[in-house]
Design an enzyme around this catalytic site. Structure first.
Site, PDB file in Angstrom:
ATOM      1  N   GLY A  13       0.372  -0.609  -0.451  1.00 17.18           N
ATOM      2  CA  GLY A  13       0.207  -0.055  -0.218  1.00 17.18           C
ATOM      3  C   GLY A  13       0.622   1.019  -0.599  1.00 17.18           C
ATOM      4  NE  ARG A  74      -2.180  -4.225  -0.811  1.00 21.49           N
ATOM      5  CZ  ARG A  74      -1.649  -3.639   0.092  1.00 21.49           C
ATOM      6  NH1 ARG A  74      -0.537  -3.853   0.868  1.00 21.49           N
ATOM      7  NH2 ARG A  74      -2.702  -2.667   0.850  1.00 21.49           N
ATOM      8  CG  ASP A 105       3.538  -6.181   7.066  1.00 19.93           C
ATOM      9  OD1 ASP A 105       2.494  -5.849   6.803  1.00 19.93           O
ATOM     10  OD2 ASP A 105       2.922  -7.009   8.025  1.00 19.93           O
ATOM     11  CB  THR A 128       2.788   0.371   5.975  1.00 17.39           C
ATOM     12  OG1 THR A 128       1.843   0.325   6.678  1.00 17.39           O
ATOM     13  CG2 THR A 128       3.853   0.220   7.675  1.00 17.39           C
ATOM     14  CG  ASP A 130      -1.658  -0.458   8.387  1.00 19.18           C
ATOM     15  OD1 ASP A 130      -2.466   0.813   8.334  1.00 19.18           O
ATOM     16  OD2 ASP A 130      -1.559  -1.587   7.521  1.00 19.18           O
ATOM     17  CG  ASP A 132       1.631  -2.774  10.121  1.00 18.74           C
ATOM     18  OD1 ASP A 132       2.361  -2.152   9.284  1.00 18.74           O
ATOM     19  OD2 ASP A 132       0.841  -3.845   9.523  1.00 18.74           O
ATOM     20  NE  ARG A 174      -5.612  -5.549   4.525  1.00 18.91           N
ATOM     21  CZ  ARG A 174      -4.984  -6.026   3.660  1.00 18.91           C
ATOM     22  NH1 ARG A 174      -6.009  -5.559   2.996  1.00 18.91           N
ATOM     23  NH2 ARG A 174      -4.076  -5.424   3.397  1.00 18.91           N
TER      24      ARG A 174
END
Ligand code: F6P
Length: 325
Positions: A13, A74, A105, A128, A130, A132, A174
């Site tokens: 993303g 992706r 990731d 990212t 996110d 994460d 997500r």
């Protein structure tokens, strides 16, 4: 082996600030006498041989732009050995012997495999929204995404207050609740639901009912898209079942959080990480991710960078509860 020709790609993303990172990689590489190649659409461009030389002018006037000039994807083919082999052969055709991968990731997992099989030196930069990723306080795009969410939620709060409503706002994430947590605290949300924690919905509804009794009708619930109930619409359904008279509305912020001009923080970290990623390749520090911890550069193996699931601190949730009372 001395790295002389490097490729740079953005993968997974997109996130605001990726362009600033590309700019830093290209200009630092050229400064140190390397040849720099852009790879289009992440790993897909490696497989399809969409690889082209870049110079300092090819990254002019992009530091402030969202998205990524190299585009992103992706790439399922890269999960298979055949795909990775094609990609490797194409890199060899250009003489590329080092890669900077800007992504999340999934992209780092691909890089680990790729290096194991073909020995290609890789360095990762966390791009990212996110956040994460292990080993870094920042990922490129997170700050911009959170600020976008905060701006939107502040606007929703105006109309929410005017109508005495319960608003359930879904933010991205997500598998990670960082956007929800940060934007929730920053907008004074009463509840924040995240994938990392099981939410007791009965407890949430009981507390909403208790607030209803004392005429506190305005309530803001920020939900990460990957929470255990499956997002804001599901949460609304559950509330409606037990509180049929409550005025509830849902707003899903969606991909608006991925776009826009990067904040100063995202431009800065992207520039620092891009610069240090090239230094890593030059100094033989391979297969690491360049992060920033406590305002210092931090390097961790790519396979460690992806082990971030569920690392949310309980303190944050406690703060939300106390401040929302
Ligand atoms: O990984 C970043 C992210 O924005 C997640 O928060 C979200 O779940 C996902 O990407 C959406 O991906 P796509 O744009 O491919 O639908």
């Amino acid at each position: 082996m001395k790295v002389t020709k490097i490729g740079v790609l953005t993968s997974g993303g997109d996130s605001p600030g990726m362009n600033a990172a590309i700019r830093a990689v290209v200009r630092t590489g050229i400064y140190y006498g390397l040849e720099v190649f852009g790879i289009m659409r992440g790993y897909q461009g490696m497989i399809d041989n969409e690889i082209f030389p870049m110079d300092t002018r090819s990254v002019a006037n992009i530091i402030q732009r969202g998205g990524t000039i190299l585009k992103t994807a992706r790439c399922k083919e890269f999960f298979e050995y055949e795909g990775r082999k094609k990609a490797y052969d194409n890199l060899c055709k250009h003489g590329i012997n080092g890669l900077v991968i800007i992504g999340g990731d999934g992209s780092f997992k691909g890089a680990v495999e790729f290096n194991k099989e073909f020995g290609m030196p890789c360095v990762g930069i966390a791009g990212t929204i996110d956040k994460d990723i292990n080993g870094t306080d920042f990922t490129i795009g997170f700050d911009t995404a959170v600020n976008t969410a905060v701006e939107a939620i502040d606007k929703i709060r105006d109309t929410m207050e005017a109508h005495d409503r319960i608003f359930i706002i879904e933010v991205m994430g997500r598998d990670a609740g960082y956007i929800a947590l940060h934007s929730g605290i920053a907008t004074g949300a009463e509840y924040v639901l995240i994938p990392e924690r099981k939410t007791n919905m009965n407890e949430v509804i009981d507390s909403l009912l208790e607030k209803e009794r004392r005429k506190k009708l305005v309530n803001l619930i920020v939900v990460a898209e990957g929470d255990d109930f499956g997002g804001a619409n599901k949460v609304q359904e559950m509330i409606k079942q037990k509180m049929p008279n409550a005025e509830t509305r849902v707003c899903i912020l969606g991909h608006i959080q991925r776009g826009g001009s990067p904040t100063c923080i995202d431009r800065l970290i992207a520039s620092r990480m891009g610069y240090h990623a090239v230094e890593c390749l030059i100094n033989g520090k391979y297969n690491v991710m360049v992060g920033i911890l406590n305002n210092r550069m931090n390097y961790i193996p790519l396979q460690e960078a992806v082990k971030n699931k569920g690392k949310v601190s309980d303190e944050w949730l406690k703060i939300i509860k106390i401040l929302a009372s």
